[in-house]
Design a protein around this motif. Structure first.
Motif, PDB file in Angstrom:
ATOM      1  N   LEU A   1      22.227  28.812  46.590  1.00  0.00           N
ATOM      2  CA  LEU A   1      23.413  28.730  47.457  1.00  0.00           C
ATOM      3  C   LEU A   1      23.152  29.333  48.833  1.00  0.00           C
ATOM      4  CD1 LEU A   1      26.350  29.659  45.031  1.00  0.00           C
ATOM      5  CD2 LEU A   1      25.234  27.462  45.380  1.00  0.00           C
ATOM      6  N   PHE A   2      22.469  30.476  48.870  1.00  0.00           N
ATOM      7  CA  PHE A   2      22.229  31.145  50.155  1.00  0.00           C
ATOM      8  C   PHE A   2      20.766  31.559  50.229  1.00  0.00           C
ATOM      9  CE2 PHE A   2      26.579  32.497  48.773  1.00  0.00           C
ATOM     10  CZ  PHE A   2      27.282  31.645  49.607  1.00  0.00           C
ATOM     11  N   ASP A   3      20.198  31.378  51.404  1.00  0.00           N
ATOM     12  CA  ASP A   3      18.803  31.752  51.624  1.00  0.00           C
ATOM     13  C   ASP A   3      18.692  32.165  53.087  1.00  0.00           C
ATOM     14  OD1 ASP A   3      16.095  32.020  51.773  1.00  0.00           O
ATOM     15  OD2 ASP A   3      15.606  30.038  50.981  1.00  0.00           O
ATOM     16  N   CYS A   4      18.886  33.467  53.348  1.00  0.00           N
ATOM     17  CA  CYS A   4      18.840  33.943  54.730  1.00  0.00           C
ATOM     18  C   CYS A   4      18.003  35.210  54.774  1.00  0.00           C
ATOM     19  CB  CYS A   4      20.257  34.183  55.253  1.00  0.00           C
ATOM     20  SG  CYS A   4      21.141  35.516  54.413  1.00  0.00           S
ATOM     21  N   GLU A   5      17.847  35.780  55.948  1.00  0.00           N
ATOM     22  CA  GLU A   5      17.005  36.980  56.085  1.00  0.00           C
ATOM     23  C   GLU A   5      17.538  38.148  55.272  1.00  0.00           C
ATOM     24  OE1 GLU A   5      16.561  38.057  60.153  1.00  0.00           O
ATOM     25  OE2 GLU A   5      15.247  36.343  60.578  1.00  0.00           O
ATOM     26  N   ALA A   6      18.851  38.159  55.026  1.00  0.00           N
ATOM     27  CA  ALA A   6      19.476  39.322  54.395  1.00  0.00           C
ATOM     28  C   ALA A   6      19.495  39.252  52.873  1.00  0.00           C
ATOM     29  CB  ALA A   6      20.901  39.488  54.913  1.00  0.00           C
ATOM     30  N   PHE A   7      19.517  38.057  52.300  1.00  0.00           N
ATOM     31  CA  PHE A   7      19.572  37.896  50.842  1.00  0.00           C
ATOM     32  C   PHE A   7      19.301  36.448  50.459  1.00  0.00           C
ATOM     33  CE2 PHE A   7      23.897  38.120  52.685  1.00  0.00           C
ATOM     34  CZ  PHE A   7      24.318  36.816  52.511  1.00  0.00           C
ATOM     35  N   ARG A   8      18.949  36.263  49.166  1.00  0.00           N
ATOM     36  CA  ARG A   8      18.913  34.925  48.572  1.00  0.00           C
ATOM     37  C   ARG A   8      19.787  34.979  47.327  1.00  0.00           C
ATOM     38  NH1 ARG A   8      13.092  33.945  47.161  1.00  0.00           N
ATOM     39  NH2 ARG A   8      13.037  36.211  47.399  1.00  0.00           N
ATOM     40  N   LEU A   9      20.497  33.889  47.055  1.00  0.00           N
ATOM     41  CA  LEU A   9      21.390  33.875  45.899  1.00  0.00           C
ATOM     42  C   LEU A   9      21.341  32.508  45.236  1.00  0.00           C
ATOM     43  CD1 LEU A   9      24.950  35.361  45.632  1.00  0.00           C
ATOM     44  CD2 LEU A   9      24.565  32.980  44.984  1.00  0.00           C
TER      45      LEU A   9
ATOM     46  N   ALA B   1      18.361  37.987  45.066  1.00  0.00           N
ATOM     47  CA  ALA B   1      17.116  38.638  45.472  1.00  0.00           C
ATOM     48  C   ALA B   1      17.365  39.415  46.756  1.00  0.00           C
ATOM     49  CB  ALA B   1      16.030  37.588  45.696  1.00  0.00           C
ATOM     50  N   LEU B   2      16.733  40.587  46.878  1.00  0.00           N
ATOM     51  CA  LEU B   2      16.871  41.415  48.066  1.00  0.00           C
ATOM     52  C   LEU B   2      16.029  40.823  49.195  1.00  0.00           C
ATOM     53  CD1 LEU B   2      16.683  45.025  46.595  1.00  0.00           C
ATOM     54  CD2 LEU B   2      18.536  43.384  46.591  1.00  0.00           C
ATOM     55  N   PRO B   3      16.308  41.250  50.433  1.00  0.00           N
ATOM     56  CA  PRO B   3      15.506  40.737  51.535  1.00  0.00           C
ATOM     57  C   PRO B   3      14.041  41.131  51.365  1.00  0.00           C
ATOM     58  CG  PRO B   3      16.971  42.517  52.273  1.00  0.00           C
ATOM     59  CD  PRO B   3      17.359  42.177  50.871  1.00  0.00           C
ATOM     60  N   ALA B   4      13.139  40.235  51.710  1.00  0.00           N
ATOM     61  CA  ALA B   4      11.707  40.520  51.620  1.00  0.00           C
ATOM     62  C   ALA B   4      11.318  41.347  52.832  1.00  0.00           C
ATOM     63  CB  ALA B   4      10.941  39.216  51.593  1.00  0.00           C
TER      64      ALA B   4
ATOM     65  N   LEU C   1      30.910  25.956  54.958  1.00  0.00           N
ATOM     66  CA  LEU C   1      30.610  25.494  53.602  1.00  0.00           C
ATOM     67  C   LEU C   1      29.126  25.150  53.464  1.00  0.00           C
ATOM     68  CD1 LEU C   1      32.693  25.190  51.341  1.00  0.00           C
ATOM     69  CD2 LEU C   1      32.976  22.798  52.025  1.00  0.00           C
ATOM     70  N   VAL C   2      28.536  25.593  52.355  1.00  0.00           N
ATOM     71  CA  VAL C   2      27.101  25.393  52.122  1.00  0.00           C
ATOM     72  C   VAL C   2      26.910  24.308  51.066  1.00  0.00           C
ATOM     73  CG1 VAL C   2      25.114  26.516  51.028  1.00  0.00           C
ATOM     74  CG2 VAL C   2      26.445  27.740  52.753  1.00  0.00           C
TER      75      VAL C   2
ATOM     76  N   ASP D   1      32.952  26.785  45.472  1.00  0.00           N
ATOM     77  CA  ASP D   1      32.497  26.609  46.855  1.00  0.00           C
ATOM     78  C   ASP D   1      31.691  27.820  47.313  1.00  0.00           C
ATOM     79  OD1 ASP D   1      33.650  24.141  47.197  1.00  0.00           O
ATOM     80  OD2 ASP D   1      35.345  24.844  48.406  1.00  0.00           O
ATOM     81  N   ALA D   2      30.680  27.558  48.139  1.00  0.00           N
ATOM     82  CA  ALA D   2      29.850  28.620  48.711  1.00  0.00           C
ATOM     83  C   ALA D   2      30.023  28.574  50.222  1.00  0.00           C
ATOM     84  CB  ALA D   2      28.390  28.391  48.337  1.00  0.00           C
ATOM     85  N   VAL D   3      30.334  29.721  50.820  1.00  0.00           N
ATOM     86  CA  VAL D   3      30.641  29.792  52.252  1.00  0.00           C
ATOM     87  C   VAL D   3      29.771  30.866  52.891  1.00  0.00           C
ATOM     88  CG1 VAL D   3      32.458  30.150  53.971  1.00  0.00           C
ATOM     89  CG2 VAL D   3      33.034  29.115  51.762  1.00  0.00           C
ATOM     90  N   PHE D   4      29.083  30.500  53.974  1.00  0.00           N
ATOM     91  CA  PHE D   4      28.158  31.421  54.641  1.00  0.00           C
ATOM     92  C   PHE D   4      28.792  31.929  55.940  1.00  0.00           C
ATOM     93  CE2 PHE D   4      24.091  31.994  57.176  1.00  0.00           C
ATOM     94  CZ  PHE D   4      23.705  33.135  56.507  1.00  0.00           C
ATOM     95  N   ILE D   5      28.740  33.260  56.138  1.00  0.00           N
ATOM     96  CA  ILE D   5      29.357  33.892  57.316  1.00  0.00           C
ATOM     97  C   ILE D   5      28.302  34.767  58.000  1.00  0.00           C
ATOM     98  CG2 ILE D   5      31.275  35.375  58.107  1.00  0.00           C
ATOM     99  CD1 ILE D   5      32.477  33.102  56.663  1.00  0.00           C
ATOM    100  N   PRO D   6      27.451  34.173  58.843  1.00  0.00           N
ATOM    101  CA  PRO D   6      26.464  35.024  59.510  1.00  0.00           C
ATOM    102  C   PRO D   6      27.138  36.004  60.468  1.00  0.00           C
ATOM    103  CG  PRO D   6      26.331  32.751  60.334  1.00  0.00           C
ATOM    104  CD  PRO D   6      27.333  32.760  59.216  1.00  0.00           C
TER     105      PRO D   6
END
Ligand SMILES: [Zn+2]
Length: 331
Positions: free
Chosen positions: A252-260, A327-330, A236-237, A171-176
């Motif tokens: 799994l994650f694609d936000c301003e802070a990271f991509r995974l 990937a690190l934030p762009a 849950l993502v 499971d992938a869980v996002f916590i902004p």
């Protein structure tokens, strides 16, 4: 001397952390010997003043990520050279045998000033192991207002106000930033977060720290001030499948802070990016990275940086492997 060294795929040593809510299961995941007592966290990539990850092998063995960021800015960071004062991500494995405190990290609303020297903290988890009783809390149930939340902290009913998930491996869980969250009851996760160490505790389940004989401090008002009571992407993502062969590649994650991404399979596949650094985390299986004439054996629980100068490499699984690529934030 060091400045003439050519960068290569870099493995880092984990740094174990005592936590009163921790367990002993990280010793199954990581090769490095674990100290006694409840261990809740292994910081597997950390550029903090108090805990600095060090290179585990090769000519650069013993160098901290901080030293590499200074000495090898261009070859390490490529197009991102000079963009970050410190490495922007903090990566950990957590073994939450008991419940972690119900907590929130600053960064919400984005307009609110942060403590001096700190950045916002958005984080995300990939579940590695879970038991029948395991629980993840990610955000508030609908209709919970600041007054209801404050009252539920006072009368010990906060758990009923949280949006909870029964986690299972994968499971992938996002916590902004601004999400009220907790996890525990025998769950092991990989954690990715912005490199910040600010946590405000709302509630600690009556835990007493055996090291001090006292409960840990709460920061209820500071926490309430940065809670997001509105709509949120927390929880849950649903993974986005980008390709199926030669490896299943899920974002799994694609936000301003990271991509995974999660890469799963047993046939050779590509990892890394041209002129950008990438981080690899092996959560299951094993294999090797091929770079130039050399190969680098990658085992379960290990964390590697592929420097920008290394770029794109082949990864050869020795059996079914599950690899996270970050990937690190762009900028
Ligand atoms: Zn947290």
């Amino acid at each position: 001397m060091v400045a003439q060294t050519i960068l290569y795929p870099l493995r880092f040593e984990p740094i174990y952390q005592y936590r009163l809510w921790g367990g002993r299961r990280l010793s199954d995941l990581l090769r490095a010997p674990m100290p006694n007592g409840p261990i809740g966290e292994a910081w597997v990539l950390s550029d903090r003043d108090d805990y600095a990850s060090k290179v585990a092998d090769g000519d650069l063995k013993g160098q901290t990520i901080r030293q590499l960021m200074v000495t090898f800015s261009e070859p390490l960071m490529g197009n991102l050279a000079g963009c970050f004062r410190r490495f922007p991500l903090l990566l950990k494995f957590l073994d939450a045998h008991r419940m972690l405190s119900v907590q929130v990290h600053p960064g919400y609303p984005p307009s609110r000033p942060l403590p001096a020297g700190e950045v916002a903290k958005t984080e995300a988890w990939v579940v590695v192991e879970a038991g029948k009783e395991s629980r993840i809390d990610a955000g508030l149930r609908s209709g919970v207002t600041p007054d209801i939340l404050r009252q539920s902290v006072k009368d010990g009913t906060l758990a009923d106000r949280l949006s909870s998930i029964t986690p299972k491996p994968g499971d992938a869980v996002f916590i902004p930033a601004g999400t009220v969250h907790a996890l525990g009851k025998d769950v092991v996760v990989f954690e990715i977060q912005q490199n910040s160490d600010t946590t405000f505790r709302l509630y600690d389940w009556g835990h007493v720290d055996v090291k001090t004989g006292k409960p840990r401090a709460l920061q209820v008002e500071e926490a309430l001030a940065c809670v997001n009571f509105g709509e949120s992407a927390a929880g849950l993502v649903q993974p986005v499948i980008e390709s199926a062969a030669p490896v299943a590649r899920e974002r799994l994650f694609d936000c301003e802070a990271f991509r995974l991404w999660r890469l799963s399979g047993n046939l050779p596949f590509r990892v890394g990016a041209a002129d950008l650094p990438r981080v690899l985390v092996c959560v299951e299986g094993a294999g090797k990275i091929e770079h130039g004439a050399a190969t680098y054996a990658v085992g379960k629980g290990e964390v590697w940086i592929l420097p920008a100068a290394v770029g794109i490499c082949d990864f050869l699984p020795s059996d079914a492997v599950s690899l996270l690529e970050i990937a690190l934030p762009a900028r």
